[in-house]
Motif scaffolding. Structure first.
Motif, PDB file in Angstrom:
ATOM      1  N   VAL A  44       0.751  -1.322   0.014  1.00  0.00           N
ATOM      2  CA  VAL A  44       0.036   0.008  -0.129  1.00  0.00           C
ATOM      3  C   VAL A  44       0.684   1.231  -0.061  1.00  0.00           C
ATOM      4  O   VAL A  44       0.636   2.064  -0.720  1.00  0.00           O
ATOM      5  CB  VAL A  44      -0.965   0.026   1.096  1.00  0.00           C
ATOM      6  N   ALA A  45       1.802   1.263   1.072  1.00  0.00           N
ATOM      7  CA  ALA A  45       2.714   2.529   0.883  1.00  0.00           C
ATOM      8  C   ALA A  45       3.517   2.702  -0.549  1.00  0.00           C
ATOM      9  O   ALA A  45       3.636   3.771  -0.672  1.00  0.00           O
ATOM     10  CB  ALA A  45       3.790   2.153   2.025  1.00  0.00           C
ATOM     11  N   ARG A  46       3.589   1.560  -0.939  1.00  0.00           N
ATOM     12  CA  ARG A  46       4.356   1.573  -2.455  1.00  0.00           C
ATOM     13  C   ARG A  46       3.549   2.222  -3.622  1.00  0.00           C
ATOM     14  O   ARG A  46       4.094   3.220  -4.137  1.00  0.00           O
ATOM     15  CB  ARG A  46       5.067   0.299  -2.892  1.00  0.00           C
ATOM     16  N   LEU A  47       2.513   1.804  -3.473  1.00  0.00           N
ATOM     17  CA  LEU A  47       1.441   2.122  -4.607  1.00  0.00           C
ATOM     18  C   LEU A  47       1.244   3.769  -4.115  1.00  0.00           C
ATOM     19  O   LEU A  47       1.137   4.574  -5.236  1.00  0.00           O
ATOM     20  CB  LEU A  47       0.142   1.573  -4.296  1.00  0.00           C
ATOM     21  N   VAL A  48       0.934   4.068  -2.904  1.00  0.00           N
ATOM     22  CA  VAL A  48       0.466   5.509  -2.582  1.00  0.00           C
ATOM     23  C   VAL A  48       1.756   6.554  -2.878  1.00  0.00           C
ATOM     24  O   VAL A  48       1.475   7.492  -3.458  1.00  0.00           O
ATOM     25  CB  VAL A  48      -0.086   5.640  -1.228  1.00  0.00           C
ATOM     26  N   SER A  49       3.033   5.857  -2.755  1.00  0.00           N
ATOM     27  CA  SER A  49       4.297   7.019  -3.038  1.00  0.00           C
ATOM     28  C   SER A  49       4.077   7.405  -4.554  1.00  0.00           C
ATOM     29  O   SER A  49       4.774   8.155  -5.015  1.00  0.00           O
ATOM     30  CB  SER A  49       5.493   6.042  -2.557  1.00  0.00           C
ATOM     31  N   TYR A  50       3.492   6.650  -5.237  1.00  0.00           N
ATOM     32  CA  TYR A  50       3.509   7.059  -6.766  1.00  0.00           C
ATOM     33  C   TYR A  50       2.799   8.389  -7.174  1.00  0.00           C
ATOM     34  O   TYR A  50       2.721   8.800  -8.109  1.00  0.00           O
ATOM     35  CB  TYR A  50       2.868   5.859  -7.939  1.00  0.00           C
ATOM     36  N   ASP A  51       1.941   8.484  -6.023  1.00  0.00           N
ATOM     37  CA  ASP A  51       0.940   9.779  -6.312  1.00  0.00           C
ATOM     38  C   ASP A  51       1.014  10.527  -5.051  1.00  0.00           C
ATOM     39  O   ASP A  51       0.364  10.308  -4.085  1.00  0.00           O
ATOM     40  CB  ASP A  51      -0.524   9.068  -6.389  1.00  0.00           C
ATOM     41  N   SER A  52       1.773  11.664  -5.090  1.00  0.00           N
ATOM     42  CA  SER A  52       2.165  12.366  -3.929  1.00  0.00           C
ATOM     43  C   SER A  52       0.997  13.212  -3.707  1.00  0.00           C
ATOM     44  O   SER A  52       0.784  13.532  -2.155  1.00  0.00           O
ATOM     45  CB  SER A  52       3.207  13.342  -4.280  1.00  0.00           C
ATOM     46  N   ALA A  53      -0.169  13.496  -4.505  1.00  0.00           N
ATOM     47  CA  ALA A  53      -0.996  14.428  -4.124  1.00  0.00           C
ATOM     48  C   ALA A  53      -1.954  13.525  -3.188  1.00  0.00           C
ATOM     49  O   ALA A  53      -2.560  14.060  -2.370  1.00  0.00           O
ATOM     50  CB  ALA A  53      -1.912  15.030  -5.563  1.00  0.00           C
ATOM     51  N   ILE A  54      -2.274  12.387  -3.686  1.00  0.00           N
ATOM     52  CA  ILE A  54      -3.130  11.413  -3.016  1.00  0.00           C
ATOM     53  C   ILE A  54      -2.588  10.984  -1.680  1.00  0.00           C
ATOM     54  O   ILE A  54      -3.047  10.907  -0.581  1.00  0.00           O
ATOM     55  CB  ILE A  54      -3.302   9.952  -3.790  1.00  0.00           C
ATOM     56  N   ALA A  55      -1.291  10.816  -1.741  1.00  0.00           N
ATOM     57  CA  ALA A  55      -0.358  10.595  -0.414  1.00  0.00           C
ATOM     58  C   ALA A  55      -0.639  11.684   0.564  1.00  0.00           C
ATOM     59  O   ALA A  55      -1.094  11.386   1.967  1.00  0.00           O
ATOM     60  CB  ALA A  55       1.034  10.501  -0.631  1.00  0.00           C
ATOM     61  N   ALA A  56      -0.632  12.897   0.313  1.00  0.00           N
ATOM     62  CA  ALA A  56      -0.692  14.189   1.010  1.00  0.00           C
ATOM     63  C   ALA A  56      -2.132  14.225   1.313  1.00  0.00           C
ATOM     64  O   ALA A  56      -2.382  14.365   2.608  1.00  0.00           O
ATOM     65  CB  ALA A  56      -0.167  15.427   0.288  1.00  0.00           C
ATOM     66  N   GLN A  57      -3.095  13.875   0.778  1.00  0.00           N
ATOM     67  CA  GLN A  57      -4.441  14.184   1.066  1.00  0.00           C
ATOM     68  C   GLN A  57      -4.913  12.876   2.167  1.00  0.00           C
ATOM     69  O   GLN A  57      -5.558  13.307   3.110  1.00  0.00           O
ATOM     70  CB  GLN A  57      -5.623  13.928  -0.087  1.00  0.00           C
ATOM     71  N   CYS A  58      -4.357  11.891   1.847  1.00  0.00           N
ATOM     72  CA  CYS A  58      -4.622  10.703   2.811  1.00  0.00           C
ATOM     73  C   CYS A  58      -3.917  11.107   4.110  1.00  0.00           C
ATOM     74  O   CYS A  58      -4.681  10.724   4.981  1.00  0.00           O
ATOM     75  CB  CYS A  58      -3.759   9.384   2.052  1.00  0.00           C
ATOM     76  N   LEU A  59      -2.715  11.565   4.104  1.00  0.00           N
ATOM     77  CA  LEU A  59      -2.245  11.992   5.641  1.00  0.00           C
ATOM     78  C   LEU A  59      -3.184  13.253   6.280  1.00  0.00           C
ATOM     79  O   LEU A  59      -3.340  13.102   7.463  1.00  0.00           O
ATOM     80  CB  LEU A  59      -0.932  12.543   5.530  1.00  0.00           C
ATOM     81  N   HIS A  60      -3.646  13.854   5.312  1.00  0.00           N
ATOM     82  CA  HIS A  60      -4.476  14.949   6.119  1.00  0.00           C
ATOM     83  C   HIS A  60      -5.571  14.707   6.395  1.00  0.00           C
ATOM     84  O   HIS A  60      -6.072  14.713   7.786  1.00  0.00           O
ATOM     85  CB  HIS A  60      -4.814  15.903   4.908  1.00  0.00           C
ATOM     86  N   MET A  61      -6.262  13.534   5.791  1.00  0.00           N
ATOM     87  CA  MET A  61      -7.639  12.912   6.202  1.00  0.00           C
ATOM     88  C   MET A  61      -7.302  12.152   7.527  1.00  0.00           C
ATOM     89  O   MET A  61      -8.070  12.147   8.463  1.00  0.00           O
ATOM     90  CB  MET A  61      -8.229  12.049   5.159  1.00  0.00           C
ATOM     91  N   ALA A  62      -6.321  11.328   7.381  1.00  0.00           N
ATOM     92  CA  ALA A  62      -5.804  10.484   8.669  1.00  0.00           C
ATOM     93  C   ALA A  62      -5.804  11.249   9.958  1.00  0.00           C
ATOM     94  O   ALA A  62      -6.032  10.868  10.904  1.00  0.00           O
ATOM     95  CB  ALA A  62      -4.639   9.729   8.430  1.00  0.00           C
ATOM     96  N   ALA A  63      -5.447  12.403   9.778  1.00  0.00           N
ATOM     97  CA  ALA A  63      -5.322  13.333  10.674  1.00  0.00           C
ATOM     98  C   ALA A  63      -6.551  13.867  11.675  1.00  0.00           C
ATOM     99  O   ALA A  63      -6.569  14.725  12.353  1.00  0.00           O
ATOM    100  CB  ALA A  63      -4.054  14.608  10.445  1.00  0.00           C
ATOM    101  N   SER A  64      -7.411  13.480  10.915  1.00  0.00           N
ATOM    102  CA  SER A  64      -8.829  14.463  11.021  1.00  0.00           C
ATOM    103  C   SER A  64      -9.183  13.783  12.497  1.00  0.00           C
ATOM    104  O   SER A  64      -9.305  12.551  12.540  1.00  0.00           O
ATOM    105  CB  SER A  64      -9.687  14.195   9.978  1.00  0.00           C
ATOM    106  N   PRO A  65      -9.869  14.813  13.367  1.00  0.00           N
ATOM    107  CA  PRO A  65     -10.358  14.173  14.493  1.00  0.00           C
ATOM    108  C   PRO A  65     -11.670  13.045  14.387  1.00  0.00           C
ATOM    109  O   PRO A  65     -11.909  12.147  15.350  1.00  0.00           O
ATOM    110  CB  PRO A  65     -11.124  15.192  15.233  1.00  0.00           C
TER     111      PRO A  65
END
Ligand SMILES: [Fe+2]
Ligand SMILES: [Fe+2]
Length: 301
Positions: A44-65
């Motif tokens: 999963v980490a490898r797949l996501v690393s191909y798309d930095s925009a999705i990786a950044a959005q995912c981290l933003h979302m994971a940080a949501s309360p």
């Protein structure tokens, strides 16, 4: 729906193939999600690393309360460790969907659509936790994707869909009623064609095609009923389709309630008033998350 309309929908849905915006990680992620094992964290980490925009959005979302972490994760791998692989996969799919259907020339406000979809995903997941069903992430996915036919209608039937939306807004009827009256088919039919094209799992496809006709669903009726009720809950609160629906809803007398309670006896013990309060508390957070992940089109609810 007649056979010729079904064929037209399928043919037009094929046109989506020519649209460039579907992220490359989307299909492999769907396959991973449908076939879970422990060794997939790195994949999963490898797949996501191909798309930095999705990786950044995912981290933003994971940080949501909304996802309940005290420390926001710094990497996809960190998010997987804190939230679990399946939760991160569903967050990633949420981000992929936003990229797959960029908000251009939609006849409806995309912010409202995403709020409804994400709201329904979270409501279904929480509902599933209260019922102690086997698979809360499946409930989230089903809620997230249930109205995917909206996107098909926006993209390939935009004029007809705009007319249906205008009718629903003007008359305060449910959207599927207005679609049936003006187009002869609904977002459920259009969504089913896309679900088949994307090879989505049978139970998710059934949710997409029957969440407004629960009694017609065959194999996954409990999941379809759960999403139907989650959809109604969102439309009763501030997470609907952006207009006032005249139809008054009584969840407990809805046929989906009886279907769900046959499968889950503890449904009777769910405190609905408390549940709706919890939902109200989450609404602002859902608005913030949608603005961050799906763009910040001005809201009008
Ligand atoms: Fe729907
Ligand atoms: Fe919906």
């Amino acid at each position: 729906m007649t056979q010729s309309i079904a064929t037209t929908i399928r043919e037009r849905v094929q046109q989506i193939e020519t649209m460039p915006a579907i992220p490359a990680v989307f299909q492999p992620l769907l396959e991973l999600l449908g076939n879970l094992d422990e060794a997939k964290v790195d994949e999963v980490a490898r797949l996501v690393s191909y798309d930095s925009a999705i990786a950044a959005q995912c981290l933003h979302m994971a940080a949501s309360p909304l996802f309940g972490l005290s420390q926001p994760p710094k990497s996809i791998k960190g998010a997987v460790i804190s939230l679990g692989l399946r939760r991160v996969e569903t967050i990633l799919l949420t981000c992929c969907l936003g990229q797959a259907f960029p908000a251009k020339n939609w006849p409806i406000d995309p912010t409202i659509f995403w709020r409804h979809s994400l709201g329904c995903a979270l409501v279904c997941q929480k509902f599933s936790e209260k019922l102690a069903t086997a698979d809360h992430e499946k409930a989230y996915m089903a809620g997230l994707l249930h109205d995917i036919g909206f996107m098909v209608n926006c993209l390939v039937f935009s004029q007809e869909f705009a007319t249906a939306m205008a009718t629903a807004f003007r008359e305060g009827t449910s959207l599927d009623t207005a679609e049936r009256a003006t187009m002869g088919f609904t977002h459920c039919d259009a969504g089913q064609a896309l679900a088949e094209k994307w090879n989505l799992a049978d139970d998710i496809t059934e949710v997409i095609s029957h969440h407004h006709t629960v009694e017609q669903s065959q194999k996954s009726q409990a999941l379809v009923a759960l999403v139907h009720l989650g959809d109604l809950l969102c439309r009763m609160r501030d997470l609907g389709y952006g207009y006032y629906e005249r139809h008054k809803v009584d969840l407990i007398s809805d046929p989906a309630w009886a279907i769900l309670s046959r499968e889950y006896r503890n449904l009777e013990t769910v405190d609905l008033v408390r549940f709706t309060f919890e939902l109200d508390e989450a609404v602002e957070e859902i608005h913030a998350l949608v603005a961050a992940v799906f763009g910040s089109t001005p809201a009008h609810s």
